[in-house]
Every structure is written in C-alpha cells, then in structure tokens.
Design a protein around this motif. Structure first.
Motif, PDB file in Angstrom:
ATOM      1  N   PHE A 161       8.351   9.270   6.087  1.00  0.00           N
ATOM      2  CA  PHE A 161       7.665   9.253   4.769  1.00  0.00           C
ATOM      3  C   PHE A 161       6.067   8.617   4.808  1.00  0.00           C
ATOM      4  CE2 PHE A 161       7.142   6.648   1.165  1.00  0.00           C
ATOM      5  CZ  PHE A 161       6.620   7.274   0.214  1.00  0.00           C
ATOM      6  N   ASP A 162       6.318   7.373   5.342  1.00  0.00           N
ATOM      7  CA  ASP A 162       5.199   6.441   5.562  1.00  0.00           C
ATOM      8  C   ASP A 162       4.153   7.097   6.201  1.00  0.00           C
ATOM      9  OD1 ASP A 162       4.148   3.652   5.242  1.00  0.00           O
ATOM     10  OD2 ASP A 162       4.105   3.714   7.611  1.00  0.00           O
ATOM     11  N   ALA A 163       4.483   7.756   7.465  1.00  0.00           N
ATOM     12  CA  ALA A 163       3.566   8.363   8.186  1.00  0.00           C
ATOM     13  C   ALA A 163       2.840   9.461   7.387  1.00  0.00           C
ATOM     14  CB  ALA A 163       4.193   9.084   9.396  1.00  0.00           C
ATOM     15  N   ALA A 164       3.569  10.154   6.492  1.00  0.00           N
ATOM     16  CA  ALA A 164       2.855  11.356   5.934  1.00  0.00           C
ATOM     17  C   ALA A 164       2.346  10.998   4.472  1.00  0.00           C
ATOM     18  CB  ALA A 164       4.067  12.105   5.360  1.00  0.00           C
ATOM     19  N   LEU A 165       2.294   9.698   4.262  1.00  0.00           N
ATOM     20  CA  LEU A 165       1.610   9.199   3.035  1.00  0.00           C
ATOM     21  C   LEU A 165       0.175   9.283   3.182  1.00  0.00           C
ATOM     22  CD1 LEU A 165       2.695   7.869   0.328  1.00  0.00           C
ATOM     23  CD2 LEU A 165       2.148   5.852   1.097  1.00  0.00           C
ATOM     24  N   PRO A 166      -0.285  10.120   2.075  1.00  0.00           N
ATOM     25  CA  PRO A 166      -1.991  10.150   2.155  1.00  0.00           C
ATOM     26  C   PRO A 166      -2.881   8.737   2.196  1.00  0.00           C
ATOM     27  CG  PRO A 166      -0.961  11.685   0.705  1.00  0.00           C
ATOM     28  CD  PRO A 166       0.147  10.734   1.039  1.00  0.00           C
ATOM     29  N   ALA A 167      -3.574   8.575   2.768  1.00  0.00           N
ATOM     30  CA  ALA A 167      -4.560   7.121   2.741  1.00  0.00           C
ATOM     31  C   ALA A 167      -4.683   6.627   1.431  1.00  0.00           C
ATOM     32  CB  ALA A 167      -5.627   7.314   3.640  1.00  0.00           C
ATOM     33  N   ARG A 168      -4.976   7.729   0.389  1.00  0.00           N
ATOM     34  CA  ARG A 168      -5.453   7.430  -1.000  1.00  0.00           C
ATOM     35  C   ARG A 168      -4.253   6.783  -1.825  1.00  0.00           C
ATOM     36  NH1 ARG A 168      -3.774  10.927  -4.340  1.00  0.00           N
ATOM     37  NH2 ARG A 168      -2.851  12.876  -3.321  1.00  0.00           N
ATOM     38  N   LEU A 169      -3.041   6.940  -1.252  1.00  0.00           N
ATOM     39  CA  LEU A 169      -1.718   6.448  -1.755  1.00  0.00           C
ATOM     40  C   LEU A 169      -1.309   5.093  -1.440  1.00  0.00           C
ATOM     41  CD1 LEU A 169       0.180   9.833  -2.559  1.00  0.00           C
ATOM     42  CD2 LEU A 169      -1.079   8.353  -4.377  1.00  0.00           C
ATOM     43  N   ARG A 170      -1.960   4.505  -0.433  1.00  0.00           N
ATOM     44  CA  ARG A 170      -1.711   3.241   0.050  1.00  0.00           C
ATOM     45  C   ARG A 170      -1.833   2.418  -0.948  1.00  0.00           C
ATOM     46  NH1 ARG A 170       1.628   3.134   4.528  1.00  0.00           N
ATOM     47  NH2 ARG A 170       1.240   5.026   5.542  1.00  0.00           N
ATOM     48  N   GLY A 171      -0.937   1.458  -1.209  1.00  0.00           N
ATOM     49  CA  GLY A 171      -0.995   0.498  -2.495  1.00  0.00           C
ATOM     50  C   GLY A 171      -0.690   1.267  -3.961  1.00  0.00           C
ATOM     51  N   GLN A 172      -0.492   2.542  -3.817  1.00  0.00           N
ATOM     52  CA  GLN A 172      -0.071   3.157  -4.896  1.00  0.00           C
ATOM     53  C   GLN A 172       1.288   3.556  -5.136  1.00  0.00           C
ATOM     54  OE1 GLN A 172      -2.548   3.404  -7.540  1.00  0.00           O
ATOM     55  NE2 GLN A 172      -3.606   2.040  -5.939  1.00  0.00           N
ATOM     56  N   VAL A 173       2.203   3.106  -4.270  1.00  0.00           N
ATOM     57  CA  VAL A 173       3.663   3.418  -4.239  1.00  0.00           C
ATOM     58  C   VAL A 173       4.521   2.123  -4.698  1.00  0.00           C
ATOM     59  CG1 VAL A 173       5.637   4.495  -3.006  1.00  0.00           C
ATOM     60  CG2 VAL A 173       3.113   5.223  -2.553  1.00  0.00           C
ATOM     61  N   VAL A 174       5.513   2.317  -5.444  1.00  0.00           N
ATOM     62  CA  VAL A 174       6.458   0.920  -5.936  1.00  0.00           C
ATOM     63  C   VAL A 174       7.635   1.368  -5.450  1.00  0.00           C
ATOM     64  CG1 VAL A 174       7.418  -0.379  -7.898  1.00  0.00           C
ATOM     65  CG2 VAL A 174       4.777   0.893  -8.235  1.00  0.00           C
ATOM     66  N   LEU A 175       8.290   0.489  -4.755  1.00  0.00           N
ATOM     67  CA  LEU A 175       9.482   0.686  -4.372  1.00  0.00           C
ATOM     68  C   LEU A 175      10.419  -0.094  -5.225  1.00  0.00           C
ATOM     69  CD1 LEU A 175       8.897   0.468  -0.487  1.00  0.00           C
ATOM     70  CD2 LEU A 175       9.041   2.597  -1.729  1.00  0.00           C
ATOM     71  N   GLY A 176      11.379   0.425  -5.812  1.00  0.00           N
ATOM     72  CA  GLY A 176      12.427  -0.273  -6.598  1.00  0.00           C
ATOM     73  C   GLY A 176      13.638  -0.585  -5.791  1.00  0.00           C
ATOM     74  N   LEU A 177      13.946  -1.939  -5.748  1.00  0.00           N
ATOM     75  CA  LEU A 177      15.190  -2.335  -4.904  1.00  0.00           C
ATOM     76  C   LEU A 177      16.428  -2.949  -6.000  1.00  0.00           C
ATOM     77  CD1 LEU A 177      13.392  -4.040  -2.117  1.00  0.00           C
ATOM     78  CD2 LEU A 177      14.217  -1.570  -1.988  1.00  0.00           C
ATOM     79  N   ASP A 178      17.373  -2.800  -5.675  1.00  0.00           N
ATOM     80  CA  ASP A 178      18.868  -3.274  -6.431  1.00  0.00           C
ATOM     81  C   ASP A 178      19.198  -4.606  -5.969  1.00  0.00           C
ATOM     82  OD1 ASP A 178      20.772  -2.078  -8.466  1.00  0.00           O
ATOM     83  OD2 ASP A 178      21.760  -3.130  -6.944  1.00  0.00           O
TER      84      ASP A 178
END
Lengths: 390, 462
Positions: free
Chosen positions: A265-282
C-alpha cells in the motif's frame, strides 16, 4: 416570520429553512446577538411522534411568545426553532417545565424530555446551527424501529477459520465505506478534513456469516479485524484506486502496519497523499506489543503518516495524557459519561467520534474540540476534503 | 566469524549472498564511480529481536534506496542486510528523490537507528556506513568475515500470525486435560532489609502452561500460538477449567488446597475479565472462611475494555480479592499512566533491555515507577541477579522469576532435614509443580509450600 405562539403552528416550508439560514448568516455577518431555543421534535421516540405528541411538544414553547422580537421557524424534520433578542431565562425555564409536564406520563419512552431542547447563541454558534439546519433539510422520515434482535451464535475458533477462508476469496470492494471527519469552524461551518475508509463489518457479517454475532468474542473479533485490515490495504494498493483520492484515514492494528500488505500500500500511495493519511491505532493493541507499536510509530513517521490513538473513553484517556505517546490525534469516543468526567488538559489534537447527537457537539465545542465524526457529521459533511488540517 | 571449536554438524556454508557481496564490493572498488555501503547489523539485536517485521521493514527501506540510487540489497545468512549504492553528494541524492518524502542513502542510518532504538541499547552500533573508496578495508573485512561465518542462520519464519489450526488443537486439549496437570506455580518474594538474601515468600502464582498444553497437542512448544489475540481467547477457555478446579477443591481438598493454607503465602491466579464475570468467582470468594486470593489480569485485557475492568476490579476487591495488573512491559509503563486503574499491585516485566536503557529512557522509566509507587510493583521475570539489582535500585522489593526460584530452592535445601538426595534443579522443579505426581518425591511439602519459615526470614516484616 414572526408570529404568536398560541396560533396554530405553520406547516413547514422550504422558505422557513431558507429564512433561518439567512438569519444565521446575517447574525454572523453583523455580529447582532440572537438567542435560540431549538426544539428537536425529530429526536422524539418513534412511538411519540403522532401529531398529538408533536403538538404537545410545540405547546411547551408557548411561554417564549413573551420574549422580545421572537421568531419561530418550523423545519422539515418537525424541529421548531425559536429566536429572540435579550434575556429570557425565566421563559426558557417555563418551557422546560412545560415540556416535562406534558410528557410526564411517557417516562418509559422519554425519561428526560429536557434533552429535546437545545440553547444556542448567535453569532457564536452559527456553525453548529448551520450543521443542524443542514441535517434538518436532509432529514428522511424515521424508519420504523427494527424488531428486537436476539443475539446470534457467538463466533468460534472454527467459525473464524471458515470466515477467514471465505474472506480470502470474497470481493471486499463492495463492503468498502467512507465516513467523513470534519472541522467545525465558526466561520465556515463543517469543512471536510479527511474521510475514514473501512470495510463494513456488519455487512460482511450479514453476507459471510449470517446470523452470527461477530463481536461477542472480543479477541476473535480483533483477530478478524486484522484480516480485514489486510484486505483493505490490498484494495487500496490496487492500480488507480487512489488516483483521485483526497486525505483519508485507516483504522489498523499495529501488526497490520508492519505487514507486507502495508508495504505494498505504501509503495502504491501517490506522492501527493504523503502526509495526508491518518492511521488510527487501538490502545489495547498498543499495550499488547508496545515494542511493535514503537517500531510501527517510527516507521509510519518516517513515511509521513499521521498517527491517531482511537476509541478513547473517559476511563482510557487519563492513561495516555502526559506520557510519551507521541501521536498526532487522540480520538475520543462520545458517550454521555464524558459530560460527568473532568476533562484533563490535552496538548494533542482531539477528534470526537460517534457524534450522532447534538449533546456530543455541545460538549465537544465546550472542550474546544474542532474535529468531529459521526452520523450528525456524515449527514452534513459531504464533499471531498482537500488537505489535512495542520 | 570463524568457528574455532564448533562441531561440523553446526557449520553452515555461507549463502550465495555473502560471496556475491564480496565479489561486488571488489568489483566496484575497481570502478571509478563513488559507491557506498550501509550495513544493518540485525544479527547484533538480542532476542526476541530481530522479529520478522524488523527485517521486512528495513529491507523495504533499503530496497527503495537501492532502486533510486543504482544499488543492490544483500540479505546475509546471519540476518544482516547490506545496501551497496551510489555515493553521490547529499544534494545530488535529494535531487533524485522519487518524491519529497523518500529517503536518501545518507539519511538511512539515522532512520534505521531510530527504528531499532527500542530493541537495542546502542542503536548506533547497529548501522555501519562505509564509503567504498576510503573504508575499503572495513567493508572487505566485514565481507570476508561473513563468508567465513559458521553461525547458524537465523530462523525467521515469517508467516504472520499463523492460521487458527494450532489454537483449535490447543482448545481441544484444554477441554480434555486435568487442570492441575497443566498448572505451573511460581513464588513471588519480598526482599527484606538491605541484604538481598533475606527473602520472604509472598504469594504463589498459578499459570496455565501453554507449553505443556502444546506438547500434549503435538505443537511446537517454543511458539504454540503466534497470535496474541488468539492466545487471549484461549486464556478465557483456560479460566473456566482453572475455576472449575478451584471450585472442586473447595469441596474435596486436593493439591491446590495443600498449597493454600492459612498462614502460608497467598494464591494468585490469572484470569480474563470474561472469566471472572462468567465464573461466579466473586460469589465463591465471598463465602465465609474462604482464604483471600489474588487475581491477576493482563494490562492488555484490562485496556481492551476498561469499563468492564473497573466493574470486575470493584467486584473482586469487594469480595476481598487482591487485584493485580499483569504483564506490563517497561515500554507500556513509560507510555501510560496506569495508576488510574486502581489495582492493588502492578507486575512489571523484567527484560535485559531494562538494564541497559539510555539515560533519557531510564529517567522516563524511573518517573513512571515513582508515579505508580515502587511499593505497589512486583518485578516479574527476574531471571538474573541484574533484575534484583535494578529493581532494588528503583525501590522495588517484590520479585518473581527464575533467579528467585533458585534462591528459594537453595534456602529450602539448606533448611530441609530430608534434602540429602535433592539438588537445586529438583527442588525448583517440584516447587513449580501442582500435580501430585510431580511433588511426590518431596518429603517436606510444608517447606516446599512456604508453610515453614526459611532461614533468615523475618516472618512478620512488611
């Protein structure tokens, strides 16, 4: 529209909503203070929504007829909104007393009628009123209450194994859902910040394990969420899946952040979305393997993800305040218990989830929370987010 | 490294990677281009690291650099990863980034060191960065050493958290085995006074031995179930068995009753929240004449449903039980304020990493211990003298672990008139057993069960 409250109530028209929107806008522009009493008849239980009940509730507002420059607006979802100028605390108290009195025989269905009444002040709370107004305009008739559901059989280890096997070959794209997170801003109302992407567990259960109660065995359910994480990540890593995507969030297990699917997924993430993804952990996942959590946190930061600790209840939050957690967002899960819990000073950005009722918004605003998610927000917060708020 | 005295059976031929690395380095030394090597010494991590994710993530980061900077990644038999790539200047490297956030080779050592920080006391030792031209001697020496290596390659089976089949087999075993045959007992002690030798047994902890279960189910006992979530689920099933055994012993005394007598150490059992709620344990405890019990609940279980934990904790404390929050790693202690949870005792896991934390982490941990109160902490997993030294330095006086087991066994042997034919290992093993068969060889059960004061023990000291 100004009228006496003892006259028959007008039928709702689109014009009422438009006029109310105009009053809100005028107040926000000019700074003229208006007091507001919002009667949420749309929150009446289904069995108390007959015309006579609606009329009873409306009658409770009669004392407001004595307030200065009073105006009443009837909305499409049956809510009534009263606006006036100046102090009228005694009149409001009389409305509350009247409402209680009128529904005194319905305590089983409506234990606290006062919860139907909400006070606002314009222009300070213009954003919140816009939100409620938008929701009222998009109201759909209340669905009949579903028959009480008897819990299905609990998930077993063998059942989980079968479900995982089914899941491996299922097309999960049809279970993918998006839920907006919005910034509530006094000037602009609700502004989409990001959308949480997830697989609908309820629909997966209905399709792949009909009749089963997937959450009754909490640890088996957690294991299942990890399988779902990986399917979701694989889905997002597909070609073009994120081509037009805006900022988004993913709720993941720590183990999933360190899985091969995340790397793809990280490799497929477009460059413009770097810094634009929030990972929610429990939190429980974090305590299950703190070393893995810290590794995942460092890795996620190196790849410019934002981190959020989610599902914090009034009991859980104090455990993480003032410690070495280093996440970007703390997601508080709304429940009425928050109202009676002293809120600790928190330096991290807060998000209030499960904002399904106005009480949640009231409490959140009083605590200075700007980010919201929940049914109330989903209804009003449509639109594509552009960038994560800083 | 060359193996001086190892048997031939343990010698492992270097893989192709070692030879290819050496040949590539030698070839590149002859070429005009500036090249560099970054070596991630995963072999220097101490167990349980490197875990599969260490290797996977590190490899992905190195691979990305390799693709962007004309490089190649070598996975060596000892677990190390080596990146050979172009050694352009930092500015030139930044200019060739795939995107604004991709990592240049020059930035990799710091990122790798940060990633591994939790797993090694000195993360700087974990990464070597060599310029082929100026550090040729070092990289060649490293390559030759790897080629000559005879150490067994690491076993890094990476099949994630595994399927459910092992857990299903264990569940079947839980349902058929006698509970007392699967219980492991360990004694926790209070260190009294200044001398570490003065110890008093505080409580016996009974745990279900997952390893014993695994052996009987024909599963690898070293790692019977890889998924911690499935283990928690199994723990709930074990609760039922354990509580049934306790209830049975309330009616017909057996081995558990022998070790649970008035005046002796308290008994602690591990339970899940579901186990406590479903079992009616609080009702059992409330019965007149019942001896007090300690109930240990894992911090993971508690935080998965904190409201439920508070309900269970209140009910247990009301019924006279001691509530112990279990399995707290030093990392969890530093990240959370557990004092809010209202437990009577907190069990901190000792690991060798605790003893070698850097100064900043030591300060954080010391503050966390102080916040919780050293008098409420039990340092468990105290398998070496270092654990006691560290714990006492923090003000902790309650300990549990293999080192403590050995100290107790030594004291018992010295105090026991029947110990002529016993050795330390036997005495330790018998003390850990709850089944009658395992204890039969001991001729002094009251001493084994802490009913008799040990030499130097001050019985009533707090």
């Amino acid at each position: 529209m100004s009228l006496t409250l003892h006259a028959p109530l007008p039928l709702p028209t689109a014009a009422d909503a438009e006029r109310l929107a105009q009053v809100i806008a005028d107040s926000a522009r000019t700074g003229v203070v208006r007091e507001v009493l919002w009667l949420r008849r749309s929150d009446l239980p289904a069995r108390l929504r007959a015309p006579r009940h609606l009329q009873l509730a409306a009658d409770a507002l009669a004392p407001m007829g004595q307030a200065a420059r009073v105006q009443v607006f009837a909305l499409a979802n049956d809510d009534l909104v009263v606006l006036w100028r100046g102090a009228a605390e005694a009149l409001v108290a009389a409305c509350v007393a009247a409402l209680r009195h009128m529904f005194i025989a319905e305590a089983a269905l409506l234990p606290d009628p006062q919860t139907l009444l909400h006070r606002f002040r314009l222009p300070d709370e213009a954003a919140m009123m816009r939100l409620l107004l938008a929701r009222a305009q998009h109201a759909t008739p209340p669905a009949p209450a579903p028959p009480p559901k008897t819990p299905g059989p609990r998930l077993t280890l063998a059942g989980l194994a079968a479900l995982e096997a089914n899941l491996a070959s299922a097309d999960v794209a049809r279970f993918a859902r998006r839920r907006p997170v919005c910034v509530l801003d006094d000037a602009n109302g609700l502004v989409p910040a990001w959308e949480t992407r997830q697989l609908s567990v309820r629909e997966i259960a209905d399709t792949l394990a009909p009749g089963h109660d997937l959450t009754a065995e909490p640890w088996l359910f957690r294991r299942l969420t990890r399988s779902l994480d990986r399917r979701m990540l694989a889905l997002l890593a597909a070609a073009d899946e994120l081509r037009d995507a805006g900022p988004f969030g993913l709720n993941l297990n720590v183990g999933s952040v360190l899985a091969p699917e995340f790397l793809r997924f990280d490799a497929a993430l477009p460059a413009r979305l770097r810094g634009q993804v929030v990972l929610g952990l429990d939190p429980a996942d974090l305590l299950a393997d703190p070393a893995a959590f810290q590794f995942a946190r460092t890795f996620a930061r190196a790849r410019h993800y934002r981190l959020m600790l989610r599902n914090l209840t009034p009991a859980l939050l104090p455990l993480f305040v003032g410690t070495e957690l280093a996440v970007d967002v703390l997601q508080l899960q709304w429940s009425e218990a928050w109202v009676t819990t002293p809120m600790p000073a928190v330096a991290t950005t807060l998000l209030l989830s499960h904002t399904d009722r106005v009480e949640a918004l009231h409490w959140g605003r009083a605590c200075g929370i700007r980010l919201y998610q929940g049914a109330l927000i989903t209804a009003a917060g449509r639109g594509t987010p552009a960038r994560l708020p800083s | 490294m060359a193996d001086g005295g190892g048997s031939v059976a343990h010698r492992v031929a270097p893989s192709l990677s070692e030879r290819t690395l050496l040949e590539t380095v030698q070839r590149q030394l002859r070429a005009p281009a500036r090249r560099m090597a970054i070596v991630l010494h995963l072999s220097r991590l101490t167990s349980p690291a490197p875990r599969p994710h260490h290797r996977r993530i590190a490899r992905a980061l190195l691979q990305e650099s390799a693709q962007q900077h004309d490089g190649q990644v070598f996975s060596l038999g000892n677990g190390d990863l080596v990146l050979l790539c172009s050694a352009a200047s930092d500015n030139a490297q930044r200019a060739t980034r795939w995107h604004a956030t991709s990592v240049t080779p020059g930035e990799l050592p710091a990122i790798l060191a940060r990633l591994m920080r939790v797993d090694t006391p000195d993360p700087r030792r974990l990464v070597s960065s060599w310029m082929l031209r100026t550090d040729a001697e070092a990289i060649l020496a490293y390559g030759h050493a790897r080629v000559a290596e005879t150490a067994a390659p690491p076993t890094l089976n990476d099949d994630g958290f595994g399927d459910t089949s092992d857990a299903i087999a264990l569940l079947r075993q839980i349902e058929t085995e006698a509970a007392t045959d699967l219980l492991h007992r360990q004694t926790a002690v209070l260190v009294q006074g200044e001398a570490r030798s003065s110890i008093r047994p505080l409580f016996f902890e009974l745990t279900f031995s997952v390893q014993a279960l695994a052996i009987r189910a024909g599963i690898d006992p070293a790692r019977p179930v890889r998924d911690p979530f499935l283990l928690r689920h199994l723990a709930e099933q074990m609760d039922t068995r354990l509580l049934r055994a306790l209830q049975a012993e309330a009616e017909a005394p057996g081995p558990l009753s022998q070790m649970r007598r008035r005046g002796g150490p308290m008994l602690h059992i591990n339970l899940t929240l579901g186990g406590v709620e479903r079992s009616g344990l609080t009702g059992l405890l409330a019965q007149a004449g019942t001896l007090p019990l300690g109930v240990e609940i894992s911090v993971m279980d508690a935080c998965a449903d904190l409201d439920r934990f508070h309900r269970v904790r209140a009910a247990l404390q009301e019924a006279g039980a001691l509530v112990v929050l279990d399995r707290i790693s030093h990392l969890a202690l530093a990240m959370t304020d557990l004092s809010e949870l209202g437990a009577d005792l907190f069990k901190l896991d000792w690991s060798a990493a605790v003893g070698v934390l850097d100064l900043a982490d030591q300060a954080v941990l010391r503050a966390a211990v102080a916040r919780l109160g050293a008098h409420r902490l039990v340092l468990q997993g105290a398998d070496a003298e270092a654990a006691l030294v560290w714990g006492l330095d923090q003000g902790i006086r309650r300990f549990q672990g293999r080192h403590v087991d050995a100290m107790l066994a030594a004291k018992r042997i010295m105090a026991c008139p029947h110990a002529v034919g016993c050795n330390l290992a036997q005495c330790t093993e018998r003390a850990a057993t709850t089944g009658l068969a395992g204890r039969m060889a001991c001729h002094n059960p009251p001493l084994l069960d802490g009913m008799v004061p040990l030499q130097g023990e001050r019985r009533h000291a707090a």
